[in-house]
Scaffold this active site. Structure first.
Site, PDB file in Angstrom:
ATOM      1  N   LYS A 169     -73.602  55.171 -25.325  1.00  0.00           N
ATOM      2  CA  LYS A 169     -72.754  56.299 -24.930  1.00  0.00           C
ATOM      3  C   LYS A 169     -71.505  56.378 -25.802  1.00  0.00           C
ATOM      4  O   LYS A 169     -71.078  57.474 -26.190  1.00  0.00           O
ATOM      5  CB  LYS A 169     -72.379  56.176 -23.451  1.00  0.00           C
ATOM      6  CG  LYS A 169     -73.533  56.427 -22.501  1.00  0.00           C
ATOM      7  CD  LYS A 169     -73.131  56.316 -21.051  1.00  0.00           C
ATOM      8  CE  LYS A 169     -72.188  57.413 -20.639  1.00  0.00           C
ATOM      9  NZ  LYS A 169     -71.921  57.393 -19.185  1.00  0.00           N
ATOM     10  N   ASP A 210     -68.764  60.249  -9.873  1.00  0.00           N
ATOM     11  CA  ASP A 210     -69.736  61.203  -9.336  1.00  0.00           C
ATOM     12  C   ASP A 210     -70.188  60.680  -7.982  1.00  0.00           C
ATOM     13  O   ASP A 210     -70.803  59.612  -7.891  1.00  0.00           O
ATOM     14  CB  ASP A 210     -70.933  61.352 -10.271  1.00  0.00           C
ATOM     15  CG  ASP A 210     -70.553  62.016 -11.586  1.00  0.00           C
ATOM     16  OD1 ASP A 210     -69.957  63.104 -11.533  1.00  0.00           O
ATOM     17  OD2 ASP A 210     -70.835  61.439 -12.649  1.00  0.00           O
ATOM     18  N   SER A 263     -72.317  57.611 -14.356  1.00  0.00           N
ATOM     19  CA  SER A 263     -71.931  56.368 -15.032  1.00  0.00           C
ATOM     20  C   SER A 263     -71.413  55.328 -14.044  1.00  0.00           C
ATOM     21  O   SER A 263     -71.675  54.134 -14.196  1.00  0.00           O
ATOM     22  CB  SER A 263     -70.870  56.656 -16.100  1.00  0.00           C
ATOM     23  OG  SER A 263     -69.705  57.203 -15.509  1.00  0.00           O
ATOM     24  N   TYR A 322     -72.868  63.926 -27.703  1.00  0.00           N
ATOM     25  CA  TYR A 322     -72.900  63.641 -26.261  1.00  0.00           C
ATOM     26  C   TYR A 322     -72.399  64.870 -25.512  1.00  0.00           C
ATOM     27  O   TYR A 322     -71.318  65.376 -25.794  1.00  0.00           O
ATOM     28  CB  TYR A 322     -72.022  62.431 -25.921  1.00  0.00           C
ATOM     29  CG  TYR A 322     -72.119  61.981 -24.483  1.00  0.00           C
ATOM     30  CD1 TYR A 322     -73.034  61.004 -24.109  1.00  0.00           C
ATOM     31  CD2 TYR A 322     -71.300  62.532 -23.502  1.00  0.00           C
ATOM     32  CE1 TYR A 322     -73.124  60.587 -22.783  1.00  0.00           C
ATOM     33  CE2 TYR A 322     -71.385  62.116 -22.178  1.00  0.00           C
ATOM     34  CZ  TYR A 322     -72.305  61.145 -21.831  1.00  0.00           C
ATOM     35  OH  TYR A 322     -72.402  60.731 -20.520  1.00  0.00           O
ATOM     36  N   ASP A 371     -64.743  59.695 -14.566  1.00  0.00           N
ATOM     37  CA  ASP A 371     -64.779  60.306 -13.244  1.00  0.00           C
ATOM     38  C   ASP A 371     -65.721  59.502 -12.343  1.00  0.00           C
ATOM     39  O   ASP A 371     -66.508  58.684 -12.817  1.00  0.00           O
ATOM     40  CB  ASP A 371     -65.289  61.742 -13.321  1.00  0.00           C
ATOM     41  CG  ASP A 371     -64.361  62.636 -14.133  1.00  0.00           C
ATOM     42  OD1 ASP A 371     -63.226  62.211 -14.414  1.00  0.00           O
ATOM     43  OD2 ASP A 371     -64.785  63.745 -14.484  1.00  0.00           O
TER      44      ASP A 371
END
Length: 565
Positions: A270, A156, A143, A279, A154
């Site tokens: 989302k 990534d 994201s 999800y 978070d």
């Protein structure tokens, strides 16, 4: 149908109307009208309002009834603005301070891995010129890489190293120790047994997931192009899987015709998926990459649509999609024949690999849930111009206690938080086998992704509640299911670090935290839109006045900060 002189069409028969230097694309007509006049665009249009903006086909019916086209256009614009306002109210867009903090964290990580890779090169006794040339980098994905993260997301991040840097020793030992020694890093632990091994930690309070990929090069450029076949030669399978997230993100952003619209659509989708409980790849639903491809798919086929219309088209498209026909983006090869495996009930091609699909854990139950939610979304958005329309209804949390009379309670516990994190991750990675077993016994099971804590249990714990078939009242041999699942769990773990207990509870026995769950966060960003000035104003949250929430251009145009690194 006859149109007035301000209606035009292109060579394909797409009809446009041009009031006050704005263009609206209504629909194709037969026979097509023709006109060679050019279309003039207002350069100050909002970012969510593209060059030629298709309006809901329902507008043609309104026009036939004599409605003022200017009024209809304003209604369409207002629906997009109100959706942006709703997103802002839900805190979906991080503040500029949060963006700066994230960028600083990534910059520090890049400095650390550069220092790390030179130490590795020196320890490998490479020539001095190669030690000086050695480099590694950090690339973001997920994201954050797509620019659709929120304040609680978070990061990534992928560590990409050269050929002499190994995962077992250099990444999981040397780099781990370098990170653990820094005061900014907390809660660091390694997950070595996953399909994509990684380190998880917090850096200045931000949660980081950091996998590793090894390229067969002496030096990795800072912004290495992982779509370039040169860098992908002879890499191992683990590195290939680690690279897939970055490569998929880059392909999607390249293929999206309007990145801002794509990001806004994906943020909405989302949020909807999380609120409606569909999800989470580990629970058998779509994950972030799945929804990113679906959103890009709609944007590609409707490059001139406004945000509100894209939402409507998204639900209509996938409510009636002929699964298992695969979804793949234009600009990519038609994917090969799919397997008959049940995981391919809803196949979505990875945009960076013509022969690969997004990893899926979908089962019969989750397939049904996703389809049902797509249909509900279509029913709610097919008439977005009705006077009583509200976006909030679309995002109402799924009412689990009202839908199911019984639930399987999955309680995972461990002696401390560090062990619990590893244990929960391990169990969730094998949730699909538990879901399939429950389907065999009950025919249907809804694996809610929501996580709770049992406050009556002394040890650190995480609890899940999965809804069971409403029409079934069969007694489940839950002890048999527990024993069977634990056997599956034991594969790979010599001694399980935690405990698991399965039980069946009635809806009336659910704790208050479940029955009162709203699916929303306690702190919501509040934005205001003012129409009489173009200056930007800072806006703060209602509940935490000291927390800066963002900037809103007072002409009504939301400005989303860039998130790519």
């Amino acid at each position: 149908m006859e149109f007035e002189t301000n209606y035009y069409s292109d060579t394909e028969g797409a009809v446009f109307w041009v009031p006050n230097q704005e263009a609206i694309h209504f629909r194709r007509v037969n026979p097509p009208l023709t006109c060679n006049s050019g279309l003039h665009i207002n350069p100050r249009r909002p970012p969510f309002w593209p060059r030629f903006s298709p309006v809901n086909p329902l507008l043609v019916g309104f026009l036939e009834l004599g409605f003022d086209p200017d009024v209809l256009m304003k209604m369409e614009v207002q629906r997009s603005i109100s959706l942006l306002q709703f997103m802002a109210d839900e805190g979906l867009v991080p503040s500029p301070e949060e963006e700066i903090k994230r960028r600083n964290v990534i910059a520090k990580l890049k400095q650390i891995v550069m220092h790390w890779v030179k130490r590795v090169a020196y320890q490998c006794q490479l020539p001095k010129n190669r030690v000086r040339a050695a480099s590694a980098t950090i690339l973001t994905f997920g994201s954050y890489g797509l620019g659709v993260h929120n304040s609680g997301s978070d990061i990534d991040a992928l560590c990409v190293g050269p050929y002499f840097a190994t995962m077992a020793e250099d990444f999981f030992v040397l780099l781990h120790n370098m990170l653990a020694s820094r005061p900014e890093v907390t809660e660091i632990h390694c997950i070595k047994d996953a399909k994509v091994p990684l380190m998880k930690f917090k850096f200045d309070g931000l949660s980081i997931d950091l996998p590793f990929a090894q390229l067969k090069v002496i030096s990795v450029p800072e912004n290495v192009d992982l779509l370039n076949p040169f860098f992908l030669r002879n890499i191992d399978d683990t590195s290939w899987r680690s690279l897939s997230g970055v490569r998929a993100n880059k392909s999607i952003l390249q293929l999206a015709p309007n990145v801002e619209l794509f990001q806004s659509l994906l943020r909405c989708v989302k949020l909807w998926a999380k609120r409606r409980g569909v999800y989470g790849n580990l629970h058998g639903f779509f994950g972030g990459v799945h929804f990113a491809v679906l959103a890009a798919f709609v944007c590609q086929r409707h490059p001139n649509a406004s945000l509100s219309l894209l939402i409507s088209i998204f639900f209509k498209t996938f409510a009636f999609w002929p699964w298992p026909r695969p979804v793949f983006l234009h600009g990519r090869m038609m994917p090969p024949t799919i397997s008959s495996d049940s995981r391919f009930l809803m196949p979505i091609q990875l945009p960076c690999s013509p022969n690969e699909y997004c990893h899926s854990n979908i089962t019969r139950s989750t397939f049904f849930r996703i389809r049902t939610e797509f249909l509900r979304g279509h029913a709610l958005t097919k008439d977005i111009l009705r006077p009583d329309f509200s976006w909030s209804i679309l995002f109402d949390p799924f009412p689990y206690p009202k839908k199911y009379a019984q639930f399987v309670k999955i309680c995972l516990s461990a002696s401390n938080q560090d062990e619990l994190r590893g244990w929960v991750g391990w169990v969730k990675s094998r949730f699909r086998s538990l879901l399939v077993k429950l389907e065999e016994l009950q025919g249907f099971c809804d694996p809610s992704p929501l996580e709770y804590v049992d406050v009556d249990l002394g040890a650190p714990n995480v609890v899940f509640y999965w809804g069971l078939q409403p029409s079934r009242r069969d007694i489940i041999d839950i002890d048999f299911v527990d024993e069977d699942f634990m056997k599956n769990m034991s594969n790979g773990y010599r001694v399980p670090p935690g405990r698991m207990k399965l039980s069946v509870v009635k809806a009336s026995q659910l704790p208050k935290s479940v029955t009162c769950n709203t699916g929303s966060k306690g702190v919501r960003a509040r934005w205001r839109i003012l129409d009489n000035s173009r200056r930007k104003i800072p806006v703060r949250t209602n509940s935490l006045p000291q927390e800066f929430a963002g900037l809103m251009a007072t002409n009504g145009s939301a400005e989303f900060p860039s998130a790519g690194v």
